[in-house]
Design a protein around this motif. Structure first.
Motif, PDB file in Angstrom:
ATOM      1  N   ASP A   7       4.964 -56.688  18.938  1.00 14.35           N
ATOM      2  CA  ASP A   7       4.246 -57.108  17.743  1.00 14.35           C
ATOM      3  C   ASP A   7       3.147 -56.089  17.462  1.00 14.35           C
ATOM      4  O   ASP A   7       2.211 -55.944  18.262  1.00 14.35           O
ATOM      5  CB  ASP A   7       3.643 -58.495  17.973  1.00 14.35           C
ATOM      6  N   PRO A   8       3.205 -55.339  16.355  1.00 16.73           N
ATOM      7  CA  PRO A   8       2.202 -54.295  16.097  1.00 16.73           C
ATOM      8  C   PRO A   8       0.766 -54.820  16.112  1.00 16.73           C
ATOM      9  O   PRO A   8      -0.164 -54.087  16.477  1.00 16.73           O
ATOM     10  CB  PRO A   8       2.584 -53.770  14.705  1.00 16.73           C
ATOM     11  N   ALA A   9       0.574 -56.082  15.739  1.00 19.44           N
ATOM     12  CA  ALA A   9      -0.782 -56.639  15.664  1.00 19.44           C
ATOM     13  C   ALA A   9      -1.408 -56.826  17.033  1.00 19.44           C
ATOM     14  O   ALA A   9      -2.629 -56.986  17.140  1.00 19.44           O
ATOM     15  CB  ALA A   9      -0.750 -57.965  14.916  1.00 19.44           C
ATOM     16  N   THR A  10      -0.605 -56.830  18.091  1.00 21.36           N
ATOM     17  CA  THR A  10      -1.132 -57.102  19.428  1.00 21.36           C
ATOM     18  C   THR A  10      -1.258 -55.855  20.293  1.00 21.36           C
ATOM     19  O   THR A  10      -1.785 -55.927  21.408  1.00 21.36           O
ATOM     20  CB  THR A  10      -0.233 -58.109  20.168  1.00 21.36           C
ATOM     21  N   LEU A  11      -0.788 -54.700  19.811  1.00 25.10           N
ATOM     22  CA  LEU A  11      -0.786 -53.491  20.628  1.00 25.10           C
ATOM     23  C   LEU A  11      -2.198 -53.048  21.000  1.00 25.10           C
ATOM     24  O   LEU A  11      -3.134 -53.172  20.201  1.00 25.10           O
ATOM     25  CB  LEU A  11      -0.073 -52.364  19.889  1.00 25.10           C
ATOM     26  N   ASP A  47       2.046 -52.397  24.840  1.00 27.01           N
ATOM     27  CA  ASP A  47       2.323 -53.782  24.480  1.00 27.01           C
ATOM     28  C   ASP A  47       1.700 -54.690  25.543  1.00 27.01           C
ATOM     29  O   ASP A  47       1.902 -54.473  26.740  1.00 27.01           O
ATOM     30  CB  ASP A  47       3.844 -53.962  24.437  1.00 27.01           C
ATOM     31  N   PRO A  48       0.937 -55.717  25.152  1.00 28.86           N
ATOM     32  CA  PRO A  48       0.383 -56.638  26.148  1.00 28.86           C
ATOM     33  C   PRO A  48       1.443 -57.265  27.051  1.00 28.86           C
ATOM     34  O   PRO A  48       1.156 -57.587  28.213  1.00 28.86           O
ATOM     35  CB  PRO A  48      -0.322 -57.702  25.297  1.00 28.86           C
ATOM     36  N   VAL A  49       2.667 -57.447  26.549  1.00 29.28           N
ATOM     37  CA  VAL A  49       3.741 -57.968  27.385  1.00 29.28           C
ATOM     38  C   VAL A  49       4.041 -56.994  28.520  1.00 29.28           C
ATOM     39  O   VAL A  49       4.252 -57.394  29.678  1.00 29.28           O
ATOM     40  CB  VAL A  49       5.007 -58.232  26.542  1.00 29.28           C
ATOM     41  N   VAL A  50       4.059 -55.701  28.214  1.00 25.87           N
ATOM     42  CA  VAL A  50       4.290 -54.681  29.234  1.00 25.87           C
ATOM     43  C   VAL A  50       3.134 -54.655  30.228  1.00 25.87           C
ATOM     44  O   VAL A  50       3.336 -54.569  31.442  1.00 25.87           O
ATOM     45  CB  VAL A  50       4.479 -53.303  28.575  1.00 25.87           C
ATOM     46  N   LEU A  51       1.912 -54.736  29.728  1.00 27.18           N
ATOM     47  CA  LEU A  51       0.748 -54.714  30.607  1.00 27.18           C
ATOM     48  C   LEU A  51       0.740 -55.923  31.544  1.00 27.18           C
ATOM     49  O   LEU A  51       0.453 -55.794  32.738  1.00 27.18           O
ATOM     50  CB  LEU A  51      -0.535 -54.673  29.773  1.00 27.18           C
ATOM     51  N   THR A  52       1.094 -57.094  31.028  1.00 25.98           N
ATOM     52  CA  THR A  52       1.155 -58.288  31.861  1.00 25.98           C
ATOM     53  C   THR A  52       2.199 -58.135  32.959  1.00 25.98           C
ATOM     54  O   THR A  52       1.966 -58.493  34.122  1.00 25.98           O
ATOM     55  CB  THR A  52       1.455 -59.524  31.000  1.00 25.98           C
TER      56      THR A  52
END
Length: 285
Positions: free
Chosen positions: A210-214, A264-269
Motif C-alpha cells: 500500500d503506497p500510503a503505508t510505505l 513496506d511495513p509488512v516486510v519490516l514486521t
C-alpha cells in the motif's frame, strides 16, 4: 457434493470462484475464470467441458443466464452450474435430479449454489455474507462467504477439500499473469479454515504494498533494517541497506513487496519476526 460462490468485484476488474466439498480436490475441477471475461463453477455431476465452453461464450458477449441455458440444454437433470459475466446478475442452475438439499441464490455480480447440503441456510449464509462484506479485499470476501456456508452446515457428508481462484488482467505474480490467487486444499479435515490460512500467507508474500503505508528507508528505519539484516547474515555495505534487503527478501519470497528507497511495513514486521533479537538503534542526542 459441493458449495461454491462465483463473483465479480464491484469495479469489474476481478473475477473469482471459491468452493468446498466432501470430494477430493474440488478446486481442481469446479472453478474457471478469465480476466475481463467472467467466472463459472461446474459441480454436482461435473462437466469439465463447461469451463472452456462457458468462458468462450462469455467472451462473445453472451449474458450469464444465456450461458447457463446453453450449456445445460443437452443434459440438465444432474448438473449444477453458476456463471457471472462482465455485467448484470449472476446465474445459477440446479438440475432436479441433484441430491438434496440442492439449490442456489443469485444477485448482482454473484451466484451461490450447492448440492448435498445441510439445507438452504448454506447458500443463504454465503449470499448474505458476500453482500455484507464489501469492505473486505475481494479474495478475503470470497473466503468469508465460503466460511459462512461451512459454518451453516456446508456439505452434509462432511469436509474434505476447498479452493479459491481469482483473476485480474495483469494482476498475477510480477504482472506477467492474470491469475492473482490460485489456492487449493485437496484433502484436509478442516479445508475451509486451511484455505483461509493459505490466503493469509499468500497475501503477506505476494500482495503489492500500500503506497500510503510505505516507510522511507533512511534514518532510524534504515539503521534498524541494517542491524536486523546483519543479524540474519546479510551485512550492509557502504551503499546502505537496500542491496542487503533485496537479497534477503528474495530468499523470503517477498520480492513483490519491494519498493526502491522505501520499505513496506509488512516486510519490516516479518524481518523483525525472523531476525535474532537486536537492540533498537540509539537515537542521536
Amino acid at each position: 457434493m459441493t458449495f461454491s460462490l462465483v463473483a465479480r468485484s464491484a469495479d469489474g476488474r476481478r473475477y473469482g470462484v471459491v468452493v468446498a466439498s466432501k470430494f477430493l480436490a474440488a478446486g481442481a475441477l469446479v472453478p474457471a475464470a478469465a480476466a475481463e471475461v467472467g467466472a463459472l463453477a461446474t459441480q454436482a455431476h461435473v462437466n469439465l467441458a463447461y469451463r472452456p465452453q462457458g468462458l468462450a461464450l462469455l467472451r462473445t458477449g453472451v449474458a450469464a443466464a444465456d450461458v447457463v441455458a446453453g450449456l445445460v440444454a443437452a443434459e440438465r437433470q444432474h448438473r449444477q452450474l453458476a456463471v457471472v459475466g462482465v455485467s448484470g446478475p449472476g446465474a445459477s442452475w440446479t438440475g432436479p435430479a441433484c441430491h438434496p438439499w440442492a439449490g442456489g441464490r443469485v444477485g448482482d455480480g454473484w451466484a451461490a449454489q450447492g448440492n448435498i447440503l445441510a439445507g438452504p441456510e448454506v447458500v443463504d449464509a454465503m449470499g448474505e455474507t458476500w453482500q455484507g462484506a464489501s469492505a473486505l479485499p475481494f479474495a478475503e470476501r470470497l473466503v468469508a462467504a465460503l466460511r459462512a456456508g461451512d459454518a451453516a452446515g456446508g456439505d452434509r457428508r462432511g469436509r474434505q477439500s476447498a479452493g479459491l481462484l481469482v483473476v485480474e488482467r495483469g494482476g498475477g505474480y510480477g504482472g506477467t499473469s492474470d491469475v492473482v490467487v490460485d489456492l487449493r486444499v485437496d484433502d484436509h479435515p478442516d479445508p475451509v479454515a486451511e484455505l483461509g490460512r493459505l490466503l493469509a500467507v499468500h497475501t503477506m508474500l505476494f500482495s503489492r504494498p500500500d503506497p500510503a503505508t510505505l516507510l522511507d528507508l533512511s534514518g532510524a528505519v534504515a539503521d534498524e533494517v541494517a542491524a536486523l539484516l546483519t543479524a540474519l547474515g546479510h551485512p550492509v555495505g557502504d551503499a546502505g541497506p537496500e542491496a542487503a534487503l533485496v537479497s534477503w527478501a528474495g530468499l523470503e519470497n517477498l520480492e513483490e513487496r519491494l519498493v526502491p528507497g522505501r520499505i513496506d511495513p509488512v516486510v519490516l514486521t516479518h524481518l523483525r519476526g525472523v531476525a535474532p533479537h537486536v537492540p533498537a538503534p540509539r537515537q542521536g542526542a
